[in-house]
Scaffold this motif. Sequence first.
Motif, PDB file in Angstrom:
ATOM      1  N   ALA A 341       1.060  -0.785  -0.166  1.00 34.79           N
ATOM      2  CA  ALA A 341       0.416  -0.063  -0.027  1.00 34.79           C
ATOM      3  C   ALA A 341       0.858   0.762   0.049  1.00 34.79           C
ATOM      4  N   TYR A 342       2.037   1.210   1.089  1.00 37.31           N
ATOM      5  CA  TYR A 342       2.577   2.535   0.809  1.00 37.31           C
ATOM      6  C   TYR A 342       4.545   2.541   0.314  1.00 37.31           C
ATOM      7  N   GLY A 343       4.592   2.534  -0.618  1.00 37.99           N
ATOM      8  CA  GLY A 343       6.015   2.337  -1.546  1.00 37.99           C
ATOM      9  C   GLY A 343       6.107   1.362  -1.513  1.00 37.99           C
ATOM     10  N   SER A 344       6.907   0.692  -1.011  1.00 35.79           N
ATOM     11  CA  SER A 344       8.303  -0.811  -0.613  1.00 35.79           C
ATOM     12  C   SER A 344       7.493  -1.016   0.870  1.00 35.79           C
ATOM     13  N   ILE A 345       6.170  -0.913   1.306  1.00 38.59           N
ATOM     14  CA  ILE A 345       6.171  -1.283   2.815  1.00 38.59           C
ATOM     15  C   ILE A 345       5.091  -2.277   2.130  1.00 38.59           C
ATOM     16  N   ASN A 346       5.812  -3.462   2.719  1.00 40.22           N
ATOM     17  CA  ASN A 346       4.981  -4.919   2.588  1.00 40.22           C
ATOM     18  C   ASN A 346       4.226  -5.516   4.193  1.00 40.22           C
ATOM     19  N   ASP A 347       3.064  -4.567   4.897  1.00 33.64           N
ATOM     20  CA  ASP A 347       2.943  -5.625   5.403  1.00 33.64           C
ATOM     21  C   ASP A 347       1.404  -6.037   5.559  1.00 33.64           C
ATOM     22  N   THR A 348       0.616  -5.994   4.021  1.00 33.18           N
ATOM     23  CA  THR A 348      -0.588  -6.635   4.128  1.00 33.18           C
ATOM     24  C   THR A 348      -0.780  -7.702   3.488  1.00 33.18           C
ATOM     25  N   ALA A 349      -1.543  -8.154   3.826  1.00 32.41           N
ATOM     26  CA  ALA A 349      -1.751 -10.020   2.676  1.00 32.41           C
ATOM     27  C   ALA A 349      -3.492 -10.030   2.555  1.00 32.41           C
ATOM     28  N   MET A 350      -3.679 -10.400   1.376  1.00 30.50           N
ATOM     29  CA  MET A 350      -4.599 -10.512   0.612  1.00 30.50           C
ATOM     30  C   MET A 350      -4.915 -11.721   0.631  1.00 30.50           C
ATOM     31  N   PHE A 351      -6.329 -12.582   1.547  1.00 28.75           N
ATOM     32  CA  PHE A 351      -6.404 -14.550   1.482  1.00 28.75           C
ATOM     33  C   PHE A 351      -7.780 -14.359   0.852  1.00 28.75           C
ATOM     34  N   TYR A 352      -7.857 -15.446  -0.236  1.00 30.68           N
ATOM     35  CA  TYR A 352      -8.928 -15.944  -0.340  1.00 30.68           C
ATOM     36  C   TYR A 352      -9.081 -17.428  -0.878  1.00 30.68           C
ATOM     37  N   GLY A 353     -10.236 -18.095  -1.041  1.00 27.26           N
ATOM     38  CA  GLY A 353     -10.013 -19.150  -1.564  1.00 27.26           C
ATOM     39  C   GLY A 353      -9.225 -19.522  -2.309  1.00 27.26           C
ATOM     40  N   LEU A 354      -9.117 -21.090  -2.191  1.00 27.57           N
ATOM     41  CA  LEU A 354      -8.851 -21.998  -3.111  1.00 27.57           C
ATOM     42  C   LEU A 354     -10.017 -22.372  -4.200  1.00 27.57           C
ATOM     43  N   LYS A 355     -10.258 -22.265  -5.328  1.00 32.42           N
ATOM     44  CA  LYS A 355     -11.166 -22.312  -6.539  1.00 32.42           C
ATOM     45  C   LYS A 355     -11.614 -23.777  -6.423  1.00 32.42           C
ATOM     46  N   TYR A 356     -13.076 -23.687  -6.391  1.00 33.61           N
ATOM     47  CA  TYR A 356     -13.785 -25.107  -6.238  1.00 33.61           C
ATOM     48  C   TYR A 356     -13.412 -26.098  -5.180  1.00 33.61           C
ATOM     49  N   PHE A 357     -12.657 -25.474  -4.239  1.00 36.82           N
ATOM     50  CA  PHE A 357     -12.416 -25.529  -2.994  1.00 36.82           C
ATOM     51  C   PHE A 357     -13.055 -25.204  -1.600  1.00 36.82           C
ATOM     52  N   ASN A 358     -12.347 -24.045  -1.195  1.00 35.69           N
ATOM     53  CA  ASN A 358     -13.256 -23.620   0.006  1.00 35.69           C
ATOM     54  C   ASN A 358     -13.396 -22.159  -0.789  1.00 35.69           C
ATOM     55  N   ASP A 359     -13.806 -21.555  -2.212  1.00 35.06           N
ATOM     56  CA  ASP A 359     -14.072 -20.202  -2.311  1.00 35.06           C
ATOM     57  C   ASP A 359     -15.064 -19.557  -2.161  1.00 35.06           C
ATOM     58  N   GLN A 360     -15.972 -20.701  -1.640  1.00 36.59           N
ATOM     59  CA  GLN A 360     -17.837 -19.585  -1.276  1.00 36.59           C
ATOM     60  C   GLN A 360     -17.388 -20.356   0.279  1.00 36.59           C
ATOM     61  N   LEU A 361     -17.931 -19.521   1.082  1.00 36.19           N
ATOM     62  CA  LEU A 361     -17.982 -18.930   2.651  1.00 36.19           C
ATOM     63  C   LEU A 361     -19.699 -18.942   2.247  1.00 36.19           C
TER      64      LEU A 361
END
Length: 442
Positions: A341-361
Amino acid sequence: MEMPHSALLLVLAATLSVAVAYDPLDPNGNITIKWDVMSWTPDGYVAMVTINNYQMYRHIMVPGWTVGWTWARSEVIWSMVGAQATEQGDCSRFKGNIPHCCKRTPAVVDLLPGAPYNQQIANCCRGGVVPAYGQDPAAAVSAFQVSVGQAGTTNRTVKLPKNFTLLGPGPGYTCGRAKVVPSTVFLTPDHRRKTQALMTWNVTCTYSQHLASKYPSCCVSFSSFYNETIIPCAKCSCGCEHKSCVRSERDSKRLAVTGKHARGHSGGAPAAALLQCTTHMCPVRVHWHVKLNYKEYWRAKITITNFNYRMNYTGWTLVAQHPNLDNITEVFSFDYKPIVAYGSINDTAMFYGLKYFNDQLMEAGPHGNVQSEVLMRKDAGTFTFRQGWAFPRKVYFNGDECQMPSPDAYPFLPNAAPAATSAAALVSSAVVVASLMFLIMA
């Protein structure tokens, strides 16, 4: 009595802070609606309208987007491909050939999957569902073609529509004015020749969680292997005003049988939430458990639980901000992407489901949760379990910031904490996991 200048600025700042759509983790996120005039007709033009979702982790969910605007004059929609107007309006002044829509303020929706082939166009017909750009850049677009009549037939006589609106599954989006931009350049299918739109204008829409809802839509709870205390979501994290709830899945099914269950998420307007009774009254809870401590690594377990009996979250996203997320070694059953989000600061991660496995909650009930573990290499300079350092600073679910526990309530580190995995730590972790399973099913 005249208000001092400094006081007036403070009032304005407080007012704007609620309404301005700015997300510090996705400062450039927006949805851009682009109109490309592709050809002129005897009384107007044919345009390709493209909806690009440039938001890193916020997607448009079921029931999909609805785009609206106000015509500058007395324009009509003769025909559409890939979308349709929700109302035809009063077309009684026309004889013979009747327009598709005569409303001064049309509202347009995407066609559903399986639409007739002659009504389809590239990037259409997904029911208005558009994934986040960070999740699937190639699919983060929707499009339709519109033939506009009783409009200008040159760049100088066309009047831009105004008062654009964008609705997804709820409110929250604010659209700016349409602005003429340099015409879009297209490549022919063989990539050997460039063509150009006759005229192009853009509309930029931004999302504000404050405008979308008075309360958060999710909350966060904490636990750790080094402390048996489980820190729950705060009471009424998502508001407890005028909300009905059910105490079990059996009650939910009974309401469905008696006809009190609103229409679900298969189509149309979003169903009113039917929440499982909890102290926090949130549709979604995210639990972060500090699970294990190794010499050079540590492990956290993330569990997302759905408490809404009327909602499946398809293509969900989870964003967490923590200084050690720049050293992720492995994510065991989610997909993962860093967000810088801010230049080279890499402190944020986005997680999401594996397709056809757990991409639907799935909706509330025994299958209404997804979970994964994250293994991180310790940052030698800053790593510690003290003062709640191992817990995330911010958590977002589907783009909305979740209510966090109070910092003074974080699980504290005992005076004699283990430096690495031990039998005692494993036993303590097992006790906490058993307690967590009880909470998930409660």
